[in-house]
Structures are given as structure tokens and as C-alpha cells.
Motif scaffolding. Sequence first.
Motif, PDB file in Angstrom:
ATOM      1  N   THR A 189       0.838  -1.202   0.000  1.00 45.32           N
ATOM      2  CA  THR A 189       0.000   0.000   0.000  1.00 45.32           C
ATOM      3  C   THR A 189       0.870   1.248   0.000  1.00 45.32           C
ATOM      4  N   TRP A 190       1.993   1.181   0.707  1.00 42.26           N
ATOM      5  CA  TRP A 190       2.908   2.326   0.701  1.00 42.26           C
ATOM      6  C   TRP A 190       3.398   2.605  -0.715  1.00 42.26           C
ATOM      7  N   ARG A 191       3.711   1.601  -1.468  1.00 40.55           N
ATOM      8  CA  ARG A 191       4.203   1.819  -2.833  1.00 40.55           C
ATOM      9  C   ARG A 191       3.196   2.617  -3.665  1.00 40.55           C
ATOM     10  N   ARG A 192       1.933   2.399  -3.409  1.00 41.37           N
ATOM     11  CA  ARG A 192       0.906   3.108  -4.177  1.00 41.37           C
ATOM     12  C   ARG A 192       0.702   4.533  -3.695  1.00 41.37           C
ATOM     13  N   TRP A 193       0.738   4.739  -2.378  1.00 41.68           N
ATOM     14  CA  TRP A 193       0.380   6.035  -1.816  1.00 41.68           C
ATOM     15  C   TRP A 193       1.563   6.828  -1.267  1.00 41.68           C
ATOM     16  N   ALA A 194       2.774   6.337  -1.452  1.00 40.10           N
ATOM     17  CA  ALA A 194       3.961   7.013  -0.915  1.00 40.10           C
ATOM     18  C   ALA A 194       3.981   8.490  -1.270  1.00 40.10           C
ATOM     19  N   SER A 195       4.396   9.304  -0.328  1.00 36.74           N
ATOM     20  CA  SER A 195       4.433  10.753  -0.502  1.00 36.74           C
ATOM     21  C   SER A 195       5.732  11.315   0.048  1.00 36.74           C
ATOM     22  N   ASP A 196       6.169  12.434  -0.518  1.00 35.30           N
ATOM     23  CA  ASP A 196       7.409  13.075  -0.080  1.00 35.30           C
ATOM     24  C   ASP A 196       7.066  14.448   0.483  1.00 35.30           C
ATOM     25  N   ALA A 197       6.524  14.471   1.687  1.00 43.33           N
ATOM     26  CA  ALA A 197       6.055  15.728   2.267  1.00 43.33           C
ATOM     27  C   ALA A 197       7.178  16.645   2.715  1.00 43.33           C
ATOM     28  N   ASN A 198       8.332  16.093   3.063  1.00 44.88           N
ATOM     29  CA  ASN A 198       9.417  16.954   3.556  1.00 44.88           C
ATOM     30  C   ASN A 198      10.410  17.330   2.461  1.00 44.88           C
ATOM     31  N   LEU A 199      10.100  16.946   1.225  1.00 44.84           N
ATOM     32  CA  LEU A 199      10.861  17.392   0.057  1.00 44.84           C
ATOM     33  C   LEU A 199      12.332  16.984   0.081  1.00 44.84           C
ATOM     34  N   ASP A 200      12.594  15.768   0.597  1.00 43.12           N
ATOM     35  CA  ASP A 200      13.980  15.305   0.584  1.00 43.12           C
ATOM     36  C   ASP A 200      14.250  14.383  -0.603  1.00 43.12           C
ATOM     37  N   GLY A 201      13.288  14.254  -1.490  1.00 43.40           N
ATOM     38  CA  GLY A 201      13.488  13.479  -2.703  1.00 43.40           C
ATOM     39  C   GLY A 201      13.112  12.025  -2.616  1.00 43.40           C
ATOM     40  N   ARG A 202      12.500  11.593  -1.521  1.00 41.70           N
ATOM     41  CA  ARG A 202      12.089  10.205  -1.402  1.00 41.70           C
ATOM     42  C   ARG A 202      10.886  10.090  -0.475  1.00 41.70           C
ATOM     43  N   GLY A 203      10.107   9.070  -0.716  1.00 42.23           N
ATOM     44  CA  GLY A 203       8.988   8.777   0.166  1.00 42.23           C
ATOM     45  C   GLY A 203       9.404   7.726   1.165  1.00 42.23           C
ATOM     46  N   ASP A 204       9.302   8.019   2.447  1.00 42.60           N
ATOM     47  CA  ASP A 204       9.786   7.130   3.498  1.00 42.60           C
ATOM     48  C   ASP A 204       8.653   6.867   4.485  1.00 42.60           C
ATOM     49  N   PRO A 205       8.171   5.633   4.593  1.00 41.13           N
ATOM     50  CA  PRO A 205       7.059   5.369   5.513  1.00 41.13           C
ATOM     51  C   PRO A 205       7.413   5.557   6.972  1.00 41.13           C
ATOM     52  N   GLN A 206       8.717   5.591   7.312  1.00 38.76           N
ATOM     53  CA  GLN A 206       9.133   5.815   8.692  1.00 38.76           C
ATOM     54  C   GLN A 206       9.159   7.302   9.051  1.00 38.76           C
ATOM     55  N   GLN A 207       9.110   8.176   8.057  1.00 41.60           N
ATOM     56  CA  GLN A 207       9.177   9.605   8.295  1.00 41.60           C
ATOM     57  C   GLN A 207       7.754  10.134   8.432  1.00 41.60           C
ATOM     58  N   ILE A 208       7.454  10.775   9.544  1.00 36.40           N
ATOM     59  CA  ILE A 208       6.056  11.059   9.866  1.00 36.40           C
ATOM     60  C   ILE A 208       5.395  12.062   8.932  1.00 36.40           C
ATOM     61  N   ASP A 209       6.148  13.005   8.356  1.00 37.51           N
ATOM     62  CA  ASP A 209       5.539  13.927   7.400  1.00 37.51           C
ATOM     63  C   ASP A 209       5.081  13.175   6.151  1.00 37.51           C
ATOM     64  N   ASP A 210       5.957  12.318   5.651  1.00 37.52           N
ATOM     65  CA  ASP A 210       5.617  11.520   4.471  1.00 37.52           C
ATOM     66  C   ASP A 210       4.441  10.600   4.763  1.00 37.52           C
TER      67      ASP A 210
END
Length: 267
Positions: free
Chosen positions: A196-217
Motif C-alpha cells: 500500500t505504501w508503494r501506491r500512496w507514498a508521498s514526499d512531504a518533507n521534500l527530501d526526494g524520497r517517500g519514506d514510511p518511517q518519516q512522519i511527514d511523508d
Amino acid sequence: MTESDQRESPHRGGLALLVRLSLVVLVVAVAGGGVWLVRSASSPEARPAGIEIPSADIPTADVEPGAVAAPVAPQPQAGTGEDPLRTWASRLAGPTGIPARALMAYGNAELVLRDTTPSCTLSWATLAGIGRIESNHGRYGGATLGEDGRPSKPIIGVPLDGSAGVKAITDTDGGEFDGDAQVDRAVGPMQFIPSTWRRWASDANLDGRGDPQQIDDAALAAARYLCANGRDLSVPADWWAAVFSYNNSVPYGQKVFGLADGYARAA
């Protein structure tokens, strides 16, 4: 084990960028244009089974599913100073009992969705309710949430191996996100299943990657997921459908409702 371990569906540099409301449009651009998924530098260690998130003591609200939507909390407001979102979060941390860093993530996600999907009327309080149940706002298993938005140790759920009370979900990520190449485990503060993360991954902190461990993303991904299919979360049926899509459990939905209502009142 969290309630979310039973489902198939779910249910991060540049901090100064995140907390300036003037840069919300940049976050929106990234959210709308896609994100980058990269393997973490070190593989996460799967957490041993038996460690439970302290959500059992959260009462279920006395509300009939579909009868009423959770109240919309006061929206994050621009404050004074250089980091208005941080100012807002710091002010509400005490009354709500939510760490300011987690509040920043929930508030930012609302701001983004308010711009990209205004018809959804998602409230940060609903995200906070889910975040409390899923990982105690990034503090699962004694973890602490850092200024970079990552927990001090990876948040990894129990193996989804079909054992009592747990769905069976075979491995979908080769252990990339959850450290388990045999079966899937929910990951991060918002407890996403890897597929599910692969489908909805987001990069909210603009570091160039979507990380499910990072709370903004994770919070932004959860917000987008809840708002899928044209839902308007001010409509009772849509609010409950969104929460049930995260975890199809009446007690879960009632707990999220009670928490969201409490956070909105505290704000």
C-alpha cells in the motif's frame, strides 16, 4: 499488536521548508507529481512479536458508525515568526498531548489536502486519531520522534502470517521496508503495509524520497488515502468509509472518532 496489523490496506533534510506555510505549494507540487522510493541505507530490523502499542486503553466512542462525522478541528493557522506551522503545533502540543513534531506532520497534511483536494475537508484531528492508535504518534515500543520526523528506531509491526487474529499477507517488498522477506509487516508511524505504501507514498518533507518511517511523508500518504474515491469527510458516511478503509473494524472507527473529537475540542 496493533489493530492495523489485521488489515491489507493502511492503515521524510529540509525541515525549515516543511514548516513554512508559504512553501505549502511546493509540497503540493511534489505530492501531485509523484515521489521517489529508495531503499534505506540500512535495512530495518523486524520487531519481535508480542510488543503491543498501548491502544487497548483507548475507549470506544458511544457513536453509531455512519451516524455522524468526527468534528473538524480548527485549521492550522499561520503564526508569527519564521516557522508558523511549528508555532501552531507547539501551542497545541500541551492541550492535546500530541508531540509537536507529530502535530506538524498532521497539520501539514491537512494544509496540502486543503489545497489539492479541498472537497475532502480532511481534518488533522482525524489523522491524529489514527496516528495515536497506530504508533502513539511515532512513539511505538519506546521510540521517540526526532526533529527530522523519524522515530529513534524503525516502527515495524508483527508478521502478517495468518496467525490468530492476523491477516496472512505474503511478502511484497523483499524486506525493503519491513526487514522481512517472508511476509509483510506494517511499517512506520501510520503503519502502512508495504504494497500500500508503494501506491500512496508521498514526499512531504521534500527530501526526494517517500519514506514510511518519516512522519511527514506517512501523514500525507495517509491523508491522500483517506480522501480517495472522491470522499468528503464532512459527510458521515464518507468519514466512516475512509476510516474503515484504513481498518475495517467498528471498535477501531469508534476509537478514531473519540480521539479526533477529543483533539478537536482541546484545540
